[in-house]
Design an enzyme around this catalytic site. Structure first.
Site, PDB file in Angstrom:
ATOM      1  N   GLU A 122      41.522  36.625  38.459  1.00 53.10           N
ATOM      2  CA  GLU A 122      41.840  35.192  38.298  1.00 53.10           C
ATOM      3  C   GLU A 122      40.572  34.349  38.155  1.00 53.10           C
ATOM      4  O   GLU A 122      40.649  33.152  37.905  1.00 53.10           O
ATOM      5  CB  GLU A 122      42.699  34.713  39.478  1.00 53.10           C
ATOM      6  CG  GLU A 122      41.965  34.327  40.744  1.00 53.10           C
ATOM      7  CD  GLU A 122      41.450  35.512  41.564  1.00 53.10           C
ATOM      8  OE1 GLU A 122      41.452  36.647  41.050  1.00 53.10           O
ATOM      9  OE2 GLU A 122      41.007  35.291  42.708  1.00 53.10           O
TER      10      GLU A 122
ATOM     11  N   HIS B 152      38.313  40.109  41.223  1.00 50.69           N
ATOM     12  CA  HIS B 152      39.091  38.875  41.033  1.00 50.69           C
ATOM     13  C   HIS B 152      39.402  38.621  39.560  1.00 50.69           C
ATOM     14  O   HIS B 152      38.652  37.897  38.898  1.00 50.69           O
ATOM     15  CB  HIS B 152      38.309  37.681  41.572  1.00 50.69           C
ATOM     16  CG  HIS B 152      38.231  37.605  43.058  1.00 50.69           C
ATOM     17  ND1 HIS B 152      39.198  37.005  43.825  1.00 50.69           N
ATOM     18  CD2 HIS B 152      37.300  38.050  43.928  1.00 50.69           C
ATOM     19  CE1 HIS B 152      38.869  37.071  45.102  1.00 50.69           C
ATOM     20  NE2 HIS B 152      37.720  37.704  45.209  1.00 50.69           N
TER      21      HIS B 152
ATOM     22  N   CYS C  21      41.822  40.831  46.509  1.00 50.21           N
ATOM     23  CA  CYS C  21      40.772  40.676  47.518  1.00 50.21           C
ATOM     24  C   CYS C  21      41.383  40.607  48.916  1.00 50.21           C
ATOM     25  O   CYS C  21      41.874  41.605  49.409  1.00 50.21           O
ATOM     26  CB  CYS C  21      39.902  39.455  47.192  1.00 50.21           C
ATOM     27  SG  CYS C  21      38.352  39.451  48.101  1.00 50.21           S
TER      28      CYS C  21
END
Lengths: 798, 279
Positions: free
Chosen positions: B236, B234, B108
């Site tokens: 994560e 994302h 990002c």
């Protein structure tokens, strides 16, 4: 000359002069309070300085000390004996929490936020604030600093919590208000809406805190006084929840520089707005989320190294409140020329009162100062020693070596005279709407209209602008279902990645019922917040509440009477459900007056209840979207003829009188059993029945899951004889849910629910057809889930 | 042994070291840290000041991760200030890190930074006409003109990217950004196609499936070696299976009892690559 300190001539002032001083200084002190100050300084034989009187005004402001909730109230209710209430807060809120006595309440009402236990390592802090007046004048800045402020409440609780979740609830005027009907000097509701959403979005997203819960309501009475509730949940190690201050500790300011922004915010929010308020730009604060993020990064490191003993945020009243509160029991001295300023030219009282954002005050033992400054420098955060805590029991403020304020802590914190206020409650009578059963046998249009009414309609265009997945802990999203666009009842997050311990946050708010009785509105708000918790898999046993009262001018006896009604409901319903209040806030004086026409407007009595629940295993969580054709849809909880204040009456222009009552004996059993059924995995989906009743709840479940339904109102359990289909379909009785049960669990579900009213309404179908049959057996709703969904999605997608 | 050269060898039981870069406004560092730890790495959250001052040496790490957030408030445009800082204050350290065949991941805001440093998509095949660390693409404002948070289907492309080796052909991940529209001159786009540097595409071209209007539906790219990788989504944020927005609908539909979310595989790939390559 700005750096001089003025003496305020009050010793010889008459009443008119005292009130002129209060008004022209935006002090918001009433005559009684001005007299108390006059008497105190008369005893000292001198006049106060401007720094002193401003300090007193901030400390005694409604915003900081909540004097209405602590005042004595002489309360008169039609048909009842008059009674005297010694403080709404101790009588109804605090007492409820004390009587419920949950062992997992760690700290209630004493710190910047309430604290409850979470797991073996951490506790949770939770606080909801309002930022109404600033958002009315400058929506973007007002709302952004609203969320910024409540984040600092978490950071200023115990020795500092890490912010993990935001929740935001807004009340606006109608988005289609014609410009010609705007009250003078107010902004259009759409502009307020867009500005507030953008302000909260930009601040919350930049801070990296998920915003996963909220609500948006509309009513013309919010046009001049929009409401902006901002909440934050924080995670704090269990051994960092207590603070203390000792003489000799340094007063250290952390974070942003000080300027003229936000001066008089505390006293400004303790007065009504009028058509000239838009000129008060300097009372609105200016936000900088990256500064706040840096402060969090620096302070949490310092916290973990135990470098400071106490912390609080600079919110309303700026340094005057922060230092005054921290040193209340010992004393403090501060040197204003040390404050890091944005620009020159501030008078000492302006430095002292500025509500410049992103500032925290901490109490640092001198031996820890070097290490603290090292951490702050590494994160590019300013840390400034302003003075020290003392054992003088005085608040002493210096500027360039001269003393500019010298106040006894005892007078500052206890000198405020306890006011006696008058309150009356006279129940209103509204015209009743007759059942429309005689004129129609098709409620499809009514259902579509309800789904399209702005309070019920999809808020997706707003929700998507908030980051709800940052921090990696989201479990139940704000939007759920086959296409990720259904309205979730509550959000669930895991603050520790990998752990199954979850936090549920939900809210309840029903200002429309206040038009009938604020008692019922408050009771329903609690019931709704708890229903939302239960609907996703939470339990009453592990739920705590916050109360946020937004009211009109409490100096007017009818408004205060409404407040008494609502506060009483808080006690009655919270104790009945066993759910304690852990924190709260009030924002009063949400009124508007036009100084030329004399027109007065007050908001509807609005109580927001926020609920937080600890969930031991988030794998037990469920959502509201139907999952598969062939499953059965049951309604849980009794329906009554309770359409007063309902949305159904609303779309037909009625208020009515039978607003929904909370029957906690029924409600508690219903919710407890349902929690058990969900925890045993017997329930595939669950949605609470609130605005628009069974009809709206069923439609939302169906179109969110992408399947049709075929339902029959004849199976709705009722607490009294009801024959009208529109009542069964749209009544907003409390403590009700719709649940989806798989065929193989039907028997176990029914056995478990014995003693709780529940009835099988029909099934989830494989087609998009959404069909409801009335009690007489004929179809009263026949449409498709696509039609229902577009009706629900269209209105607020601007 | 005196005088002999000691090579840093990562044995099978030694954990690769990941430096997770922080600065003012970084806000996805904690979950990125969790991702690498779950993947079996040793991690350190390091403020860029500590690299610039020399307190911390980038050479001690095998993976550099630049997490999401709003570095320096995204003032001017997303990621640019951190990119300038890295380019000018960490030039040698970064060049050495790349030359040592180590891994760099930007998620990002981190992707925005890597694109603005020029590390992604990296030097042109005809290297001579493009100077080192020159920006050749950008991440512009979403076509919707606003910040949006939603989950998107990604189609995994054939690429040399070490982070996506063997992962699912379709993977579902969240995006949350205002400036994610990948765009570049047509020559650069053609080069990315022919070098297989496009790692992820949004599975459908229409909004909101392509959430930002990216050229060629590009969601993530790598350099020609596959060791530098950046993406707007994302991974994560999908470390546990219950982060999936429809996990309650999927209960019982897959025989997979693992609690891991699909995002974890990318971090595991990085860790395994370092372990097997010994650097």
């Amino acid at each position: 000359m700005s750096s001089t300190v003025k003496e305020i001539e009050i010793l010889n002032a008459d009443d008119t002069e005292l009130m002129r001083i209060s008004r022209e200084g935006t002090l918001s002190l009433n005559l009684n309070e001005m007299h108390a100050i006059q008497r105190h300084f008369d005893g000292l034989g001198r006049n106060p300085t401007d720094v002193e009187i401003e300090t007193i005004a901030q400390t005694w402001s409604e915003h900081c000390v909540h004097k209405t909730f602590k005042s004595i109230i002489d309360y008169a209710e039609t048909g009842k004996e008059p009674e005297r209430i010694d403080g709404l807060f101790p009588t109804f809120i605090q007492r409820a929490t004390e009587e419920i006595a949950k062992p997992w309440c760690v700290s209630v009402f004493s710190d910047n936020a309430g604290i409850i236990e979470f797991d073996d390592t951490y506790n949770l802090v939770f606080k909801v604030e309002t930022h109404n007046h600033p958002s009315a004048i400058e929506p973007y800045g007002g709302a952004g600093t609203g969320i910024g402020g409540v984040i600092r409440d978490s950071l200023g609780t115990g020795l500092g919590a890490k912010p993990i979740l935001n929740t935001d609830v807004f009340c606006f005027g109608m988005p289609d208000t014609p410009y010609t009907q705007l009250p003078k000097g107010t902004l259009h509701p759409k502009r307020v809406f867009n500005g507030v959403v953008a302000g909260v979005r930009d601040y919350g997203n930049r801070m990296g805190i998920p915003t996963a819960n909220g609500a948006i309501l509309f009513d013309t009475r919010y046009t001049a006084n929009p409401l902006v509730f901002c909440g934050n949940v924080g995670l704090i190690p269990r051994n960092r929840c207590e603070k203390s201050v000792e003489p000799g500790d340094l007063v250290v300011s952390i974070g942003g520089q000080t300027g003229r922004d936000g001066i008089h915010g505390a006293t400004f929010s303790s007065a009504e707005l009028d058509d000239t308020s838009e000129n008060l730009g300097s009372v609105v604060q200016i936000g900088n989320p990256i500064m706040e993020k840096k402060i969090v990064d620096a302070l949490l490191q310092a916290r973990d190294k135990n470098l400071y003993r106490s912390i609080t945020d600079c919110g309303a009243g700026g340094f005057s409140s922060a230092v005054g509160e921290m040193g209340e029991h010992i004393g403090a001295e501060v040197h204003l020329e040390r404050v890091s300023l944005k620009y020159d030219g501030l008078a000492p009282w302006e430095i002292w009162l500025s509500e410049a954002q992103e500032r925290m005050v901490i109490a640092v033992p001198p031996e820890n100062l070097d290490e603290l400054i090292e951490i702050c420098e590494a994160e590019f955060v300013e840390a400034t020693v302003l003075g020290s805590f003392t054992d003088t029991h005085r608040l002493q403020v210096f500027y360039e070596g001269r003393i500019v304020a010298d106040l006894e802590m005892a007078f500052l914190h206890n000198g405020l005279p306890q006011p006696i206020k008058q309150a009356v409650w006279d129940p209103p009578k509204h015209p009743e709407m007759p059942s429309r059963d005689k004129e129609t046998d098709d409620y499809t249009d009514d259902l579509c209209q309800l789904l399209a009414s702005p309070n019920i309609a999809s808020k997706e265009s707003v929700i998507r602008q908030y980051d709800h997945s940052v921090q990696g802990g989201i479990v139940i999203h704000p939007l759920v279902g086959a296409e990720n666009d259904g309205p979730s009842d509550a959000c669930v997050v895991t603050p520790v990645i990998g752990s199954r311990n979850g936090v549920i946050v939900a809210n309840g708010i029903n200002p429309k019922y206040s038009d009938v009785d604020p008692y019922l509105s408050a009771a329903a708000a609690i019931d709704e917040a708890l229903r939302n918790i239960v609907a996703v898999g939470g339990t009453l046993e592990k739920t705590a509440l916050l109360d946020n009262f937004c009211w009109g001018n409490p100096d007017k006896p009818d408004r205060l009477g409404e407040l008494v009604r609502a506060a009483r409901a808080c006690y009655d319903i919270a104790t009945a459900y066993g759910t304690p209040f852990i924190s709260g806030k009030d924002s009063l004086y949400n009124e508007y007056s036009d100084t030329t026409t004399g027109e007065q407007r007050a908001i509807p009595a609005t109580l927001l209840i926020s609920a937080i629940c600890v969930m031991p295993d988030i794998q037990r969580a469920i959502t509201m979207d139907v999952k598969a054709p062939g499953n059965s849809i049951y309604v849980v909880g009794n329906t009554y003829t309770e359409l007063g204040g309902s949305h159904y009456f609303g779309i037909h222009g009625f208020i009515g009188n039978n607003a929904p009552i909370v029957r906690p004996d029924e409600g508690k059993l219903t919710m407890e059993r349902l929690s058990t059924a969900i925890s045993k995995g017997l329930v595939r989906s669950c949605h609470d029945c609130s605005e628009g009743g069974i009809g709206v709840a069923a439609a939302e479940m169906a179109f969110s899951g992408g399947y049709g339904m075929s339902l029959n109102l004849g199976s709705v359990p009722t607490g009294e004889e009801i024959s009208a289909d529109d009542t069964l379909l749209f009544s907003e009785s409390n403590s009700r849910f719709l649940v989806e049960i798989e065929p193989q669990h039907q028997q176990a579900y029914e056995t478990l629910m014995k003693g709780v009213p529940t009835g099988c309404l029909g099934t989830v179908t494989d087609t998009p057809d959404f069909i409801i049959n009335g009690t007489a057996g004929h179809r009263i709703v026949e449409t498709s889930i696509d039609t229902l969904k577009s009706a629900w999605q269209a209105p607020l997608s601007f | 042994m005196a005088g002999s050269v000691v090579f840093l060898i990562i044995g099978k039981n030694m954990k690769p070291k990941v430096l997770i870069l922080r600065t003012a406004g970084t806000n996805c560092d904690v979950e990125t840290d969790a991702a690498f730890q779950l993947a079996g790495a040793e991690t350190a959250l390091i403020h860029i000041q500590n690299l610039i001052s020399g307190k911390v040496d980038l050479a001690d790490y095998q993976i550099l991760a630049i997490p999401g957030g709003f570095s320096y408030g995204d003032d001017i445009s997303a990621g640019i200030l951190l990119a300038v800082e890295m380019k000018h204050k960490l030039t040698d350290a970064l060049n050495k890190f790349v030359a040592d065949d180590k891994l760099i991941l930007g998620i990002c805001n981190g992707f925005q930074v890597l694109v603005r440093t020029g590390l992604l998509p990296g030097a042109s095949a005809s290297k001579n006409d493009v100077p080192e660390m020159a920006q050749r693409a950008t991440l512009a404002m979403n076509t919707s003109a606003k910040f949006e948070c939603r989950w998107v289907d990604l189609a995994t492309q054939e690429s040399p990217c070490v982070f996506t080796k063997g992962i699912k052909a379709e993977i579902y991940l969240p995006v949350a950004h205002a400036e994610g529209r990948f765009t570049a001159p047509s020559g650069v786009l053609e080069e990315l196609e022919s070098n297989n540097q496009i790692v992820f595409r949004y599975a459908k071209s229409t909004y909101p499936h392509n959430p930002n209007g990216s050229d060629a539906d590009i969601a993530g790219v790598c350099d020609t070696t596959g060791r530098i990788f950046g993406l707007m989504p994302h991974p994560e944020r999908f470390l546990m299976k219950w982060n999936h927005p429809r996990w309650t609908r999927l209960v019982g539909t897959s025989g997979n009892s693992s609690e891991a979310g699909d995002g974890l595989a990318l971090f595991k790939n990085a860790v395994n690559y370092v372990k097997s390559h010994g650097k």
